[in-house]
Enzyme design. Sequence first.
Site, mmCIF file in Angstrom:
data_model
loop_
_atom_site.group_PDB
_atom_site.id
_atom_site.type_symbol
_atom_site.label_atom_id
_atom_site.label_comp_id
_atom_site.label_asym_id
_atom_site.label_seq_id
_atom_site.Cartn_x
_atom_site.Cartn_y
_atom_site.Cartn_z
ATOM 1 N N ARG A 240 -1.925 -1.393 -6.161
ATOM 2 C CA ARG A 240 -2.549 -1.719 -7.455
ATOM 3 C C ARG A 240 -2.299 -0.619 -8.482
ATOM 4 O O ARG A 240 -2.298 -0.867 -9.668
ATOM 5 C CB ARG A 240 -4.058 -1.929 -7.268
ATOM 6 C CG ARG A 240 -4.412 -3.193 -6.516
ATOM 7 C CD ARG A 240 -5.832 -3.173 -6.018
ATOM 8 N NE ARG A 240 -6.046 -2.068 -5.088
ATOM 9 C CZ ARG A 240 -7.178 -1.828 -4.445
ATOM 10 N NH1 ARG A 240 -8.218 -2.617 -4.632
ATOM 11 N NH2 ARG A 240 -7.273 -0.811 -3.616
ATOM 12 N N VAL B 182 -5.806 9.763 10.735
ATOM 13 C CA VAL B 182 -4.707 10.217 9.886
ATOM 14 C C VAL B 182 -5.311 10.736 8.579
ATOM 15 O O VAL B 182 -6.093 10.007 7.934
ATOM 16 C CB VAL B 182 -3.722 9.073 9.536
ATOM 17 C CG1 VAL B 182 -2.453 9.628 8.894
ATOM 18 C CG2 VAL B 182 -3.391 8.222 10.766
ATOM 19 N N GLY C 289 0.821 -1.221 0.000
ATOM 20 C CA GLY C 289 0.000 0.000 0.000
ATOM 21 C C GLY C 289 0.842 1.252 0.000
ATOM 22 O O GLY C 289 0.561 2.218 0.701
ATOM 23 N N ALA C 290 1.892 1.252 -0.832
ATOM 24 C CA ALA C 290 2.815 2.398 -0.860
ATOM 25 C C ALA C 290 2.394 3.442 -1.896
ATOM 26 O O ALA C 290 3.086 4.439 -2.081
ATOM 27 C CB ALA C 290 4.237 1.918 -1.142
ATOM 28 N N TYR D 290 -15.146 -3.165 9.738
ATOM 29 C CA TYR D 290 -13.785 -2.585 9.713
ATOM 30 C C TYR D 290 -13.114 -2.828 11.065
ATOM 31 O O TYR D 290 -11.953 -3.259 11.117
ATOM 32 C CB TYR D 290 -13.829 -1.080 9.380
ATOM 33 C CG TYR D 290 -12.446 -0.460 9.399
ATOM 34 C CD1 TYR D 290 -11.495 -0.802 8.431
ATOM 35 C CD2 TYR D 290 -12.065 0.421 10.400
ATOM 36 C CE1 TYR D 290 -10.218 -0.276 8.455
ATOM 37 C CE2 TYR D 290 -10.785 0.969 10.430
ATOM 38 C CZ TYR D 290 -9.868 0.615 9.458
ATOM 39 O OH TYR D 290 -8.589 1.136 9.486
ATOM 40 N N VAL E 33 -3.833 -7.423 -2.856
ATOM 41 C CA VAL E 33 -3.500 -8.309 -1.714
ATOM 42 C C VAL E 33 -4.574 -9.370 -1.474
ATOM 43 O O VAL E 33 -4.322 -10.369 -0.809
ATOM 44 C CB VAL E 33 -3.254 -7.523 -0.388
ATOM 45 C CG1 VAL E 33 -2.010 -6.661 -0.461
ATOM 46 C CG2 VAL E 33 -4.475 -6.728 0.027
ATOM 47 N N SER F 237 -5.126 -0.427 13.963
ATOM 48 C CA SER F 237 -5.893 0.825 14.109
ATOM 49 C C SER F 237 -6.410 0.908 15.533
ATOM 50 O O SER F 237 -6.589 -0.126 16.195
ATOM 51 C CB SER F 237 -7.087 0.829 13.153
ATOM 52 O OG SER F 237 -7.948 1.925 13.413
HETATM 53 P P1 NDP Z 1 -4.973 5.209 1.814
HETATM 54 O O1 NDP Z 1 -6.299 4.958 1.188
HETATM 55 O O2 NDP Z 1 -4.328 6.535 1.587
HETATM 56 O O3 NDP Z 1 -3.934 4.069 1.381
HETATM 57 C C1 NDP Z 1 -4.320 2.713 1.318
HETATM 58 C C2 NDP Z 1 -3.219 1.934 0.602
HETATM 59 O O4 NDP Z 1 -3.556 0.545 0.632
HETATM 60 C C3 NDP Z 1 -3.095 2.332 -0.859
HETATM 61 O O5 NDP Z 1 -1.739 2.398 -1.194
HETATM 62 C C4 NDP Z 1 -3.792 1.207 -1.607
HETATM 63 O O6 NDP Z 1 -3.144 1.000 -2.858
HETATM 64 C C5 NDP Z 1 -3.512 0.009 -0.684
HETATM 65 N N1 NDP Z 1 -4.545 -1.009 -0.832
HETATM 66 C C6 NDP Z 1 -5.823 -0.964 -0.401
HETATM 67 N N2 NDP Z 1 -6.479 -2.064 -0.757
HETATM 68 C C7 NDP Z 1 -5.590 -2.826 -1.453
HETATM 69 C C8 NDP Z 1 -5.688 -4.066 -2.128
HETATM 70 N N3 NDP Z 1 -6.830 -4.775 -2.131
HETATM 71 N N4 NDP Z 1 -4.600 -4.556 -2.736
HETATM 72 C C9 NDP Z 1 -3.438 -3.861 -2.729
HETATM 73 N N5 NDP Z 1 -3.278 -2.674 -2.116
HETATM 74 C C10 NDP Z 1 -4.359 -2.161 -1.506
HETATM 75 O O7 NDP Z 1 -5.185 4.957 3.365
HETATM 76 P P2 NDP Z 1 -4.146 4.966 4.615
HETATM 77 O O8 NDP Z 1 -2.792 5.307 4.210
HETATM 78 O O9 NDP Z 1 -4.797 5.751 5.675
HETATM 79 O O10 NDP Z 1 -4.263 3.423 5.038
HETATM 80 C C11 NDP Z 1 -3.133 2.594 5.259
HETATM 81 C C12 NDP Z 1 -3.437 1.649 6.416
HETATM 82 O O11 NDP Z 1 -3.595 2.425 7.605
HETATM 83 C C13 NDP Z 1 -4.709 0.823 6.249
HETATM 84 O O12 NDP Z 1 -4.454 -0.493 6.694
HETATM 85 C C14 NDP Z 1 -5.697 1.529 7.181
HETATM 86 O O13 NDP Z 1 -6.708 0.663 7.637
HETATM 87 C C15 NDP Z 1 -4.760 1.972 8.288
HETATM 88 N N6 NDP Z 1 -5.226 3.035 9.152
HETATM 89 C C16 NDP Z 1 -5.571 4.263 8.629
HETATM 90 C C17 NDP Z 1 -6.004 5.274 9.476
HETATM 91 C C18 NDP Z 1 -6.436 6.618 8.977
HETATM 92 O O14 NDP Z 1 -7.088 7.364 9.748
HETATM 93 N N7 NDP Z 1 -6.111 7.014 7.759
HETATM 94 C C19 NDP Z 1 -6.048 5.063 10.927
HETATM 95 C C20 NDP Z 1 -5.691 3.740 11.354
HETATM 96 C C21 NDP Z 1 -5.271 2.786 10.495
HETATM 97 P P3 NDP Z 1 -3.891 0.810 -4.256
HETATM 98 O O15 NDP Z 1 -5.220 1.482 -4.164
HETATM 99 O O16 NDP Z 1 -2.959 1.434 -5.252
HETATM 100 O O17 NDP Z 1 -3.981 -0.660 -4.405
HETATM 101 C C1 8X3 Z 2 -8.917 4.332 10.815
HETATM 102 C C2 8X3 Z 2 -9.314 5.202 11.944
HETATM 103 O O1 8X3 Z 2 -11.264 5.839 13.445
HETATM 104 O O2 8X3 Z 2 -11.672 5.773 11.052
HETATM 105 O O3 8X3 Z 2 -8.565 3.061 11.238
HETATM 106 O O4 8X3 Z 2 -11.435 3.753 12.287
HETATM 107 S S1 8X3 Z 2 -11.008 5.115 12.191
#
Ligand code: NDP
Ligand code: 8X3
Length: 252
Positions: free
Chosen positions: A34, A183, A9-10, A150, A58, A137
């Site tokens: 993706r 975030v 997920g970079a 979730y 994934v 999370s």
């Molecule tokens: P973003 O939506 O900005 O990034 C999500 C990343 O995950 C993207 O790079 C996306 O890549 C990849 N991804 C999602 N689904 C798939 C898939 N099926 N196959 C491959 N890659 C996938 O969100 P965040 O950076 O916020 O999220 C990153 C992690 O942090 C997640 O696990 C999220 O649950 C967790 N998180 C986020 C919080 C927030 O408040 N933002 C708080 C707590 C946890 P692509 O679409 O190119 O495949």
């Molecule tokens: C992402 C943070 O509060 O939307 O995991 O579930 S929250």
Amino acid sequence: MAGIALITGASSGIGRATAVALARVGYSLVITGRRRERLEALVKELAPTKVHILTFDVRDRAEVETAIESLPEEFRAVDVLVNNAGNAHGLAPIEKGDPKDWDQMMDGNVKGLLYVTHAILPGMTERKRGHIINIGSIAGHEVYANGNVYCASKAAVAALSKAMRLDLLPYNIRVAEVNPGLVATEFSEVRFKGDTDRAATVYQGYEPLRPEDIADLIQFMVTRPAHVNIAEVLILPSAQASATLVKKELLS
Ligand code: NDP
Ligand code: 8X3
């Protein structure tokens, strides 16, 4: 060279910022997602760091395995795995939930993390060396209304992180869980299916965490000496006290 880090997920948010942070401290990187064009843009930004792109979903075990098997020799010995790929899909009470959203979350956040870990572990167990950081999370530790599936997917990440720490102890593999609160990333845009106005409200009226805040933490964790494992961290914006309690100021 610090070693090789594979970050899922970079292409966005926390994963992207983590790639930048780990490149800064000398890691060669395998970046996955993706959206190939996003990853290609990141490679340019990270130059001269050595970076290899893998594009896979994934949720697709065969795709995950084929992609990781295709790694060139110089990127195969992964030292650090950041299991970050994941998202929320929808925010609805359980009786109104869409099973397609449930599949996306359980298949991506839980099974996807397992598939990637399964593909990377043989090398780590053989070398008796490795560091796995799972992005959980606050939602995995505190259920909130309408968060149901979730929250369950992230509770599974919490359980799996603890289980991996037990099972991988004989192999000197450190396992850690990073649990962010709010975030500002594309997370809410994905949750609300492209409704950018609704997504923006999630981060208004207070200062949310930035993806770089989580990346700084991960950088700190992976640069500790080998005998130190920062095993579990809850990281919140200062304005957040629980999953649902956020001190929002009225906007003038
Ligand atoms: P973003 O939506 O900005 O990034 C999500 C990343 O995950 C993207 O790079 C996306 O890549 C990849 N991804 C999602 N689904 C798939 C898939 N099926 N196959 C491959 N890659 C996938 O969100 P965040 O950076 O916020 O999220 C990153 C992690 O942090 C997640 O696990 C999220 O649950 C967790 N998180 C986020 C919080 C927030 O408040 N933002 C708080 C707590 C946890 P692509 O679409 O190119 O495949
Ligand atoms: C992402 C943070 O509060 O939307 O995991 O579930 S929250």
